[in-house]
Design a protein around this motif. Structure first.
Motif, PDB file in Angstrom:
ATOM      1  N   THR A  11       0.816  -1.214   0.000  1.00 46.01           N
ATOM      2  CA  THR A  11       0.000   0.000   0.000  1.00 46.01           C
ATOM      3  C   THR A  11       0.851   1.266   0.000  1.00 46.01           C
ATOM      4  N   CYS A  12       2.179   1.137   0.025  1.00 47.86           N
ATOM      5  CA  CYS A  12       3.067   2.300   0.114  1.00 47.86           C
ATOM      6  C   CYS A  12       3.067   3.147  -1.155  1.00 47.86           C
ATOM      7  N   ASP A  13       2.687   2.555  -2.289  1.00 47.98           N
ATOM      8  CA  ASP A  13       2.600   3.271  -3.571  1.00 47.98           C
ATOM      9  C   ASP A  13       3.926   3.837  -4.074  1.00 47.98           C
ATOM     10  N   ILE A  14       5.033   3.253  -3.665  1.00 49.49           N
ATOM     11  CA  ILE A  14       6.331   3.661  -4.196  1.00 49.49           C
ATOM     12  C   ILE A  14       6.497   3.050  -5.587  1.00 49.49           C
ATOM     13  N   THR A  15       6.955   3.843  -6.529  1.00 47.51           N
ATOM     14  CA  THR A  15       7.115   3.359  -7.911  1.00 47.51           C
ATOM     15  C   THR A  15       8.213   2.296  -7.983  1.00 47.51           C
ATOM     16  N   LYS A  16       8.114   1.462  -9.006  1.00 48.93           N
ATOM     17  CA  LYS A  16       9.041   0.333  -9.137  1.00 48.93           C
ATOM     18  C   LYS A  16      10.491   0.781  -9.282  1.00 48.93           C
ATOM     19  N   ASP A  17      10.708   1.913  -9.965  1.00 52.74           N
ATOM     20  CA  ASP A  17      12.086   2.360 -10.139  1.00 52.74           C
ATOM     21  C   ASP A  17      12.727   2.762  -8.816  1.00 52.74           C
ATOM     22  N   LEU A  18      11.936   3.364  -7.917  1.00 54.15           N
ATOM     23  CA  LEU A  18      12.468   3.734  -6.604  1.00 54.15           C
ATOM     24  C   LEU A  18      12.643   2.507  -5.714  1.00 54.15           C
ATOM     25  N   GLU A  20      13.496  -0.411  -6.759  1.00 48.06           N
ATOM     26  CA  GLU A  20      14.741  -1.030  -7.229  1.00 48.06           C
ATOM     27  C   GLU A  20      15.956  -0.194  -6.838  1.00 48.06           C
ATOM     28  N   LYS A  21      15.839   1.121  -6.954  1.00 51.01           N
ATOM     29  CA  LYS A  21      16.962   2.009  -6.645  1.00 51.01           C
ATOM     30  C   LYS A  21      17.421   1.836  -5.203  1.00 51.01           C
ATOM     31  N   VAL A  26       9.137  -5.241  -0.625  1.00 51.28           N
ATOM     32  CA  VAL A  26       7.703  -4.951  -0.540  1.00 51.28           C
ATOM     33  C   VAL A  26       6.914  -6.248  -0.383  1.00 51.28           C
ATOM     34  N   ILE A  27       6.122  -6.329   0.670  1.00 57.62           N
ATOM     35  CA  ILE A  27       5.269  -7.496   0.909  1.00 57.62           C
ATOM     36  C   ILE A  27       3.882  -7.202   0.332  1.00 57.62           C
ATOM     37  N   PRO A  28       3.399  -8.007  -0.607  1.00 57.97           N
ATOM     38  CA  PRO A  28       2.132  -7.697  -1.282  1.00 57.97           C
ATOM     39  C   PRO A  28       0.895  -8.144  -0.510  1.00 57.97           C
ATOM     40  N   ALA A 131      15.176   5.139   3.400  1.00 59.35           N
ATOM     41  CA  ALA A 131      16.116   4.703   2.367  1.00 59.35           C
ATOM     42  C   ALA A 131      17.254   5.710   2.201  1.00 59.35           C
ATOM     43  N   GLU A 132      16.910   6.988   2.242  1.00 58.20           N
ATOM     44  CA  GLU A 132      17.939   8.024   2.128  1.00 58.20           C
ATOM     45  C   GLU A 132      18.894   7.976   3.319  1.00 58.20           C
ATOM     46  N   MET A 133      18.345   7.718   4.501  1.00 55.63           N
ATOM     47  CA  MET A 133      19.204   7.614   5.684  1.00 55.63           C
ATOM     48  C   MET A 133      20.139   6.412   5.597  1.00 55.63           C
TER      49      MET A 133
END
Length: 280
Positions: A11-18, A20-21, A26-28, A131-133
């Motif tokens: 439900t986080c709605d993070i795009t696939k490219d992010l 992977e980056k 992600v647990i579906p 992720a940035e941290m």
């Protein structure tokens, strides 16, 4: 030396490219039709859910325990020593409790499961900051200490084109929903401090509902970062993003994609939403 995994749910709605980056795990959730079950965002897309809504409105359920166990097995096999998991609000789902119970059985990975008390890209925004941290080589302890402050700085609002699917899913009373639709009223929904949906306002018509989202952002006193998401309304999302980017208090706008199918089941096509991360 700490090797830290970052976990969230679909439900986080993070795009696939992010995803992977930043190597986000992600647990579906599960999308359940009368004759088949799908993994949210893995076996079925939001577009497919929307196209089939007139034929059948599926139900949704928590990720399977097997999916959670398999993920921890994988992480242990890859040498992870720690894991930070950010979940959808416990006020909207049992995901937080389920994942916490599974993690407690794991002696080889020190895991912190955090209740975001929100959903969609508001939840995802917290994950991305984690992720940035991690990229900055912050420790497990430093990141989990920062999580409550991130949550307190995050706001989440959304509007929908129709209340039809909220009524079908039992998320709104049929009588009140029918009256609202007859009057062309569009509720502006907020995820409140308790992590549940709250009607912030009601406006008449689609254009007014989008205008109200822009007004809400404009009134935040402190500058912030905005994350926008849509459900089958990409052009309207781009319009909303352009309008928000022009506001003096908006530092940046991150465009999301279609909201996850598990959210799309209840919102139907036409969802527009934003998360606002207030600057420290």
């Amino acid at each position: 030396m700490q090797k830290i995994a970052l976990i969230t749910d679909s439900t986080c709605d993070i795009t696939k490219d992010l995803i992977e980056k930043y190597n986000i795990h992600v647990i579906p959730f599960r999308i359940i039709y009368s004759n088949r079950e799908y993994r949210d965002g893995v076996d079925i897309s939001a577009e497919e859910v929307y196209l089939n809504l007139e034929n059948e409105v599926p139900t949704t359920s928590l990720p399977s325990l097997l999916d959670m166990e398999n993920l921890f097995d994988k992480l242990e096999g890859e040498g992870y020593t720690h894991a930070i998991a950010v979940t959808v609000s416990s006020g909207l789902s049992g995901m937080f409790n389920a994942l916490r119970l599974v993690s407690l059985e794991r002696e080889n990975i020190k895991c912190h499961v955090f209740d975001s008390k929100t959903i969609s890209l508001a939840e995802g925004g917290i994950v991305l900051k984690c992720a940035e941290m991690l990229k900055e080589n912050k420790s497990f302890e430093e990141i989990i200490e920062a999580l409550p402050k991130l949550r307190d700085r995050m706001e989440c609002y959304m509007v929908m084109a129709t209340l039809k699917y909220l009524k079908k899913g039992g998320r709104i009373g049929k009588i009140s929903g029918t009256i609202a639709e007859a009057l062309n009223l569009k509720p502006v929904i907020r995820v409140n401090e308790e992590g549940v949906y709250d009607t912030h306002d009601k406006v008449r018509g689609r254009k007014q509902s989008i205008k109200r989202l822009i007004e809400i952002v404009s009134k935040f006193e402190k500058p912030g970062e905005v994350y926008v998401v849509h459900g089958g309304a990409e052009e309207e999302m781009k319009f909303l993003a352009d309008q928000l980017q022009a506001l003096p208090n908006v530092k940046s706008v991150l465009l999301g994609g279609n909201t996850t199918p598990v959210c799309g089941v209840h919102s139907g096509p036409g969802l527009l939403g934003f998360a606002y991360l207030v600057e420290e």
